[in-house]
Design a protein around this motif. Structure first.
Motif, PDB file in Angstrom:
ATOM      1  N   ASP A  52       0.856  -1.177   0.000  1.00  0.00           N
ATOM      2  CA  ASP A  52       0.000   0.000   0.000  1.00  0.00           C
ATOM      3  C   ASP A  52       0.897   1.233   0.000  1.00  0.00           C
ATOM      4  OD1 ASP A  52      -2.362   1.398  -0.048  1.00  0.00           O
ATOM      5  OD2 ASP A  52      -2.867   1.095   2.052  1.00  0.00           O
ATOM      6  N   GLY A  53       0.273   2.431  -0.078  1.00  0.00           N
ATOM      7  CA  GLY A  53       1.014   3.675  -0.024  1.00  0.00           C
ATOM      8  C   GLY A  53       1.218   4.130   1.410  1.00  0.00           C
ATOM      9  N   PRO A  54       2.001   5.183   1.562  1.00  0.00           N
ATOM     10  CA  PRO A  54       2.674   5.960   0.516  1.00  0.00           C
ATOM     11  C   PRO A  54       3.953   5.277   0.027  1.00  0.00           C
ATOM     12  CG  PRO A  54       3.238   6.851   2.658  1.00  0.00           C
ATOM     13  CD  PRO A  54       2.247   5.750   2.903  1.00  0.00           C
ATOM     14  N   ASN A  55       4.482   5.817  -1.043  1.00  0.00           N
ATOM     15  CA  ASN A  55       5.687   5.248  -1.637  1.00  0.00           C
ATOM     16  C   ASN A  55       6.656   6.380  -1.963  1.00  0.00           C
ATOM     17  OD1 ASN A  55       7.551   3.740  -2.976  1.00  0.00           O
ATOM     18  ND2 ASN A  55       6.161   2.931  -4.521  1.00  0.00           N
ATOM     19  N   GLY A  91       7.129   0.833  -0.844  1.00  0.00           N
ATOM     20  CA  GLY A  91       6.128   1.541  -0.048  1.00  0.00           C
ATOM     21  C   GLY A  91       5.804   0.797   1.242  1.00  0.00           C
ATOM     22  N   ASP A 149      -2.983   6.629   9.332  1.00  0.00           N
ATOM     23  CA  ASP A 149      -3.024   7.266   8.016  1.00  0.00           C
ATOM     24  C   ASP A 149      -4.301   6.810   7.302  1.00  0.00           C
ATOM     25  OD1 ASP A 149      -2.671   8.237   5.498  1.00  0.00           O
ATOM     26  OD2 ASP A 149      -0.692   7.345   5.172  1.00  0.00           O
ATOM     27  N   ARG A 202      -3.179  -1.763  -5.319  1.00  0.00           N
ATOM     28  CA  ARG A 202      -1.916  -2.356  -5.746  1.00  0.00           C
ATOM     29  C   ARG A 202      -2.054  -3.871  -5.820  1.00  0.00           C
ATOM     30  NH1 ARG A 202       2.972  -0.073  -2.169  1.00  0.00           N
ATOM     31  NH2 ARG A 202       3.753  -2.076  -2.908  1.00  0.00           N
ATOM     32  N   ILE A 234      -5.584   8.071   4.495  1.00  0.00           N
ATOM     33  CA  ILE A 234      -5.601   8.340   3.054  1.00  0.00           C
ATOM     34  C   ILE A 234      -5.861   7.032   2.306  1.00  0.00           C
ATOM     35  CG2 ILE A 234      -4.222   9.092   1.072  1.00  0.00           C
ATOM     36  CD1 ILE A 234      -2.687  10.917   2.979  1.00  0.00           C
ATOM     37  N   GLN A 235      -6.749   7.078   1.324  1.00  0.00           N
ATOM     38  CA  GLN A 235      -7.015   5.884   0.522  1.00  0.00           C
ATOM     39  C   GLN A 235      -6.096   5.916  -0.696  1.00  0.00           C
ATOM     40  OE1 GLN A 235     -10.759   4.967  -1.826  1.00  0.00           O
ATOM     41  NE2 GLN A 235     -11.030   3.607  -0.066  1.00  0.00           N
ATOM     42  N   TYR A 236      -5.055   5.093  -0.651  1.00  0.00           N
ATOM     43  CA  TYR A 236      -4.093   5.047  -1.740  1.00  0.00           C
ATOM     44  C   TYR A 236      -4.618   4.159  -2.865  1.00  0.00           C
ATOM     45  CZ  TYR A 236      -0.992   7.093   1.734  1.00  0.00           C
ATOM     46  OH  TYR A 236      -0.442   7.920   2.674  1.00  0.00           O
ATOM     47  N   TYR A 253       7.641   4.707   1.900  1.00  0.00           N
ATOM     48  CA  TYR A 253       7.043   4.754   3.231  1.00  0.00           C
ATOM     49  C   TYR A 253       8.168   4.971   4.237  1.00  0.00           C
ATOM     50  CZ  TYR A 253       4.561   3.121   7.417  1.00  0.00           C
ATOM     51  OH  TYR A 253       4.003   3.015   8.669  1.00  0.00           O
TER      52      TYR A 253
END
Length: 240
Positions: free
Chosen positions: A3-6, A23, A92, A99, A94-96, A8
């Motif tokens: 998952d993100g972020p990338n 990430g 976190d 992947r 945030i919806q990344y 990390y």
């Protein structure tokens, strides 16, 4: 899982340069630096093992994940039935972007150089199987895994006698894998040559998701592996 972020980089920790593009990447066994995941629950019966752990972030040195992994591993004759669950607890929110997920990643050692699957348009009819090859340059440490559509939802790594380990994930057709290293190696525990299979989907992992999946490992000849899949598959045909 991925998952993100990338990249990390929590707590201002730098990722290892070789793994920087991965990430957020918790791994059940531990991280690249050899730090093991922490087992927080364990149960065992005569046929089943249950393990719950806090996985480590693979690209980082000694960074535990804000999630847990659970596995139920059950032995039945020549098969291993596995139920797995990710329990996310990330701050976190945030919806990344989705992947590719390894569901699971399976590795065998040097003697299992053949990667066999069915990728044709006549599934569950004993049509001719395919042998998959990927590119790798051992001297440079480069790996280019192959990707394919496994229309019978399985693949296997086999030795020269067509005996080995099959991976069956019902409903999954996207597979990747291959062989890395020198073929013909004896296959000792710490040898680098390895075969790899990973069925999976592209998935979005919410910060609080509970994500489950099941798969079966089948030990035997190519004929035995395929026979087991045929006997236990619900969908005998192409997707509609």
């Amino acid at each position: 899982f991925g998952d993100g972020p990338n990249p990390y980089m929590p707590y201002s920790k730098e990722t290892d340069p070789f793994w920087k593009t991965l990430g957020w990447n918790p791994i059940q066994s531990g991280d690249y630096a050899g730090n093991r995941s922490k087992v927080i629950d364990y149960k065992q019966t005569s046929k089943e093992i249950y393990v719950k752990c806090i996985p480590m972030q693979w690209p980082l040195n000694n960074v535990p994940c804000n999630c847990t992994f659970e596995s139920w591993i059950r032995l039945e004759k020549n098969t291993v039935l596995v139920r797995s669950r990710l329990n996310n607890n990330r701050k976190d929110s945030i919806q990344y972007a989705g992947r590719p997920q390894e569901l699971p990643a399976v590795y065998t050692n040097a003697p299992f150089t053949q990667l066999v699957t069915y990728r044709g348009q006549k599934p569950f009819q004993y049509d001719t199987v395919s042998r998959i090859k990927n590119e790798n340059i051992p001297g440079r440490g480069r790996i280019d895994w192959a990707s394919w559509q496994a229309t019978e939802n399985w693949a296997a790594t086999l030795d020269k006698n067509n005996w080995g380990l099959g991976v069956w994930h019902p409903g999954v057709q996207h597979f990747k894998g291959g062989f890395f290293g020198k073929k013909g190696s004896p296959g000792n525990t710490f040898d680098k040559p390895t075969a790899y299979i990973a069925p999976g989907f592209d998935e979005v992992l919410d910060n609080n998701i509970i994500y489950t999946y099941n798969y079966v490992l089948i030990l035997g000849s190519l004929k035995e592996i395929r026979k087991y899949v045929y006997q236990h598959s619900i969908k005998n045909g192409l997707p509609k």
